[in-house]
Motif scaffolding. Structure first.
Motif, PDB file in Angstrom:
ATOM      1  N   ARG A 203     -71.020  35.724  64.192  1.00  0.00           N
ATOM      2  CA  ARG A 203     -71.007  36.751  63.161  1.00  0.00           C
ATOM      3  C   ARG A 203     -70.373  36.284  61.873  1.00  0.00           C
ATOM      4  O   ARG A 203     -70.359  36.998  60.882  1.00  0.00           O
ATOM      5  CB  ARG A 203     -70.288  37.993  63.697  1.00  0.00           C
ATOM      6  N   ALA A 204     -69.800  35.088  61.887  1.00  0.00           N
ATOM      7  CA  ALA A 204     -69.134  34.599  60.686  1.00  0.00           C
ATOM      8  C   ALA A 204     -69.925  33.467  60.034  1.00  0.00           C
ATOM      9  O   ALA A 204     -69.406  32.747  59.203  1.00  0.00           O
ATOM     10  CB  ALA A 204     -67.729  34.121  61.039  1.00  0.00           C
ATOM     11  N   ASP A 205     -71.177  33.281  60.440  1.00  0.00           N
ATOM     12  CA  ASP A 205     -71.957  32.152  59.923  1.00  0.00           C
ATOM     13  C   ASP A 205     -73.427  32.552  59.908  1.00  0.00           C
ATOM     14  O   ASP A 205     -74.019  32.822  60.955  1.00  0.00           O
ATOM     15  CB  ASP A 205     -71.717  30.942  60.852  1.00  0.00           C
ATOM     16  N   LEU A 206     -73.995  32.576  58.721  1.00  0.00           N
ATOM     17  CA  LEU A 206     -75.359  33.080  58.566  1.00  0.00           C
ATOM     18  C   LEU A 206     -76.384  32.210  59.309  1.00  0.00           C
ATOM     19  O   LEU A 206     -77.378  32.708  59.823  1.00  0.00           O
ATOM     20  CB  LEU A 206     -75.706  33.164  57.079  1.00  0.00           C
TER      21      LEU A 206
ATOM     22  N   VAL B 119     -76.041  32.930  63.106  1.00  0.00           N
ATOM     23  CA  VAL B 119     -76.578  34.244  63.450  1.00  0.00           C
ATOM     24  C   VAL B 119     -78.110  34.214  63.420  1.00  0.00           C
ATOM     25  O   VAL B 119     -78.772  34.882  64.218  1.00  0.00           O
ATOM     26  CB  VAL B 119     -75.969  35.338  62.538  1.00  0.00           C
TER      27      VAL B 119
ATOM     28  N   TRP C 225     -75.133  25.625  52.263  1.00  0.00           N
ATOM     29  CA  TRP C 225     -75.305  25.758  53.708  1.00  0.00           C
ATOM     30  C   TRP C 225     -75.144  24.428  54.401  1.00  0.00           C
ATOM     31  O   TRP C 225     -75.840  23.478  54.104  1.00  0.00           O
ATOM     32  CB  TRP C 225     -76.698  26.292  54.038  1.00  0.00           C
TER      33      TRP C 225
END
Lengths: 264, 201
Positions: A86-89, A92, A260
């Motif tokens: 939930r802390a990394d796009l 997820v 990213w």
């Protein structure tokens, strides 16, 4: 009045949508019953006891009341939140991909405890491992295997001769390799390098703890991704939203360099 | 066939109601017949309200909230702190934050959230507009007030990355325990965040 039947199961939230005034409709993948749908009443209110236990890609213990076509969540208790997802796009996105693939390969009320174990393992990989592309390939191969679409990588699907160590072709329609002599059997067969064949076989048979030590170069990673995505899209006959999203993130990564990591 | 028994105009209204979210064919028929029998001009009031809403509302060109005037009342209000910007998913979130009376800055409405599950990307939202606004504006703080859901978190993570090179403080709404809640039923994520964000008394 018929007696209300309740049952317990551990499940992962594959999908959820808003339902009614403050409810959520969940698509769960449970260990004991396969894919089931259930309503979590009031789950959109922050005061609800369920709210933080029924979010996407969470694994929770559910108590469900059996309904006519939808079950009702009476209790939910978080088992594993896979918090780093939930802390990394990018992480997820891979979790979304894992769930979307599994959702497409399964039908409701069809028990698949092997797939359940695979999904919970894969969410762990996507939450914690550094090579997400490799984890995604292993997940795809395992899932294909369980769904009955294990790619044939050892003999040519046309002449049935064992595959020699050289560049080959992969036919998505036939579900495996065609040797260079038989490539004409499927005009759309994709070329596949000898090293990619070797890696695919390795990923197909070795446990993750062994496989994860591999360090593959970017072009090889993309070759593997490309061939497996082609195969999956052929089987599913539809694009996957999470794959589309991943491609969009990658396009953006070119625009905003350095934003990213671990995207591949 | 029952469907041919009803006049075409009535059937049309039923079909139109049935296109609304959460309304099935039965509710649609009930609403239609209620309006048909109603003596207080409810149907005409409703028609006028719908028409007026469609004709007179638009998105504020600055914050993208729904408005009748350009720019919207909040963007115009000189009494508000123009160096604070609160980013929300939907216009209703503006209403919720306004109701708290704890905020007196400006807003930016994204009209959705990034969702890898639904395939909704930043270009489907008012993100480019936000970035431009932050670059051109004179903000001291951007408050990311998206929902504490997977999609809201993804959106915040994304915006934080997109805005990190701008010279502005970026904050995220705190996570904590709801008023009237019960520790026993609180999930681990909320509870650990509530502990991290604890305040000295």
């Amino acid at each position: 009045m018929p007696r209300e039947r309740t049952f317990r199961t551990e499940a992962i939230v594959l999908r959820r949508s808003d339902f009614g005034e403050s409810d959520r409709l969940l698509t769960l993948f449970s260990k004991e019953f396969g894919k089931i749908r259930a309503v979590a009443k009031g789950a959109r209110k922050p005061q609800s006891r369920k709210t933080g236990h029924v979010e996407l890609f969470m694994c929770s213990r559910f108590l469900l009341a059996e309904g006519r076509d939808l079950h009702i969540v009476t209790q939910a208790e978080l088992v594993e939140a896979y918090a780093p997802l939930r802390a990394d796009l990018v992480r997820v996105t891979y979790a979304a991909y894992a769930c979307e693939l599994l959702d497409r390969f399964t039908t409701e009320n069809d028990r698949h405890s092997d797939m359940y174990d695979l999904l919970s393992q894969a969410l762990g990989w996507f939450a914690g491992e550094s090579d997400l592309l490799l984890a995604a390939r292993v997940y795809e191969l395992r899932l294909l295997n369980m769904a009955g679409y294990r790619p044939q990588l050892h003999e040519c699907l046309h002449c049935r001769e064992p595959i020699q160590e050289q560049d080959q072709f992969f036919s998505v329609a036939l579900g495996g390799l065609l040797c260079p002599n038989c490539q004409a059997a499927d005009a759309r067969a994709l070329p596949l390098t000898a090293v990619a064949v070797k890696v695919l076989r390795y990923l197909q048979t070795r446990p993750w703890e062994v496989v994860k030590k591999l360090q593959l170069k970017r072009p090889l990673q993309h070759e593997l991704e490309n061939v497996l995505h082609h195969y999956l899209l052929y089987l599913l006959e539809r694009d996957l939203k999470s794959v589309d999203f991943l491609h969009r993130l990658r396009r953006e990564a070119n625009l905003f360099a350095g934003v990213w990591q671990n995207l591949g | 066939m029952a469907q041919n028994v009803l006049p075409r105009t009535v059937q049309r209204l039923i079909d139109t109601f049935a296109r609304l979210p959460g309304i099935g064919p039965k509710s649609a028929s009930r609403l239609t017949f209620y309006l048909l029998r109603d003596k207080d001009n409810l149907a005409l009031d409703l028609a006028a309200a719908l028409q007026e809403m469609k004709a007179n509302t638009r998105l504020c060109p600055v914050c993208f909230n729904i408005t009748e005037e350009e720019p919207c009342l909040i963007c115009r209000d000189e009494g508000r702190d123009a160096t604070l910007l609160c980013v929300v998913e939907e216009p209703l979130d503006v209403v919720a934050i306004e109701r708290s009376r704890a905020y007196n800055g400006r807003y930016h409405v994204l009209h959705g959230a990034i969702s890898p599950v639904e395939g909704i990307g930043p270009e489907d939202l008012k993100v480019a507009e936000l970035v431009r606004r932050v670059q051109q504006g004179n903000f001291r703080e951007i408050i990311l007030a998206t929902n504490p859901t997977l999609e809201g978190e993804s959106t915040s993570l994304y915006l934080q990355r997109r805005l990190m090179h701008e010279k502005v403080k970026i904050t995220r709404l705190a996570r904590g325990l709801p008023v009237g809640g019960d520790l026993e039923y609180t999930d681990e994520i909320t509870l650990s965040r509530a502990l991290e964000g604890r305040q000295e008394l």
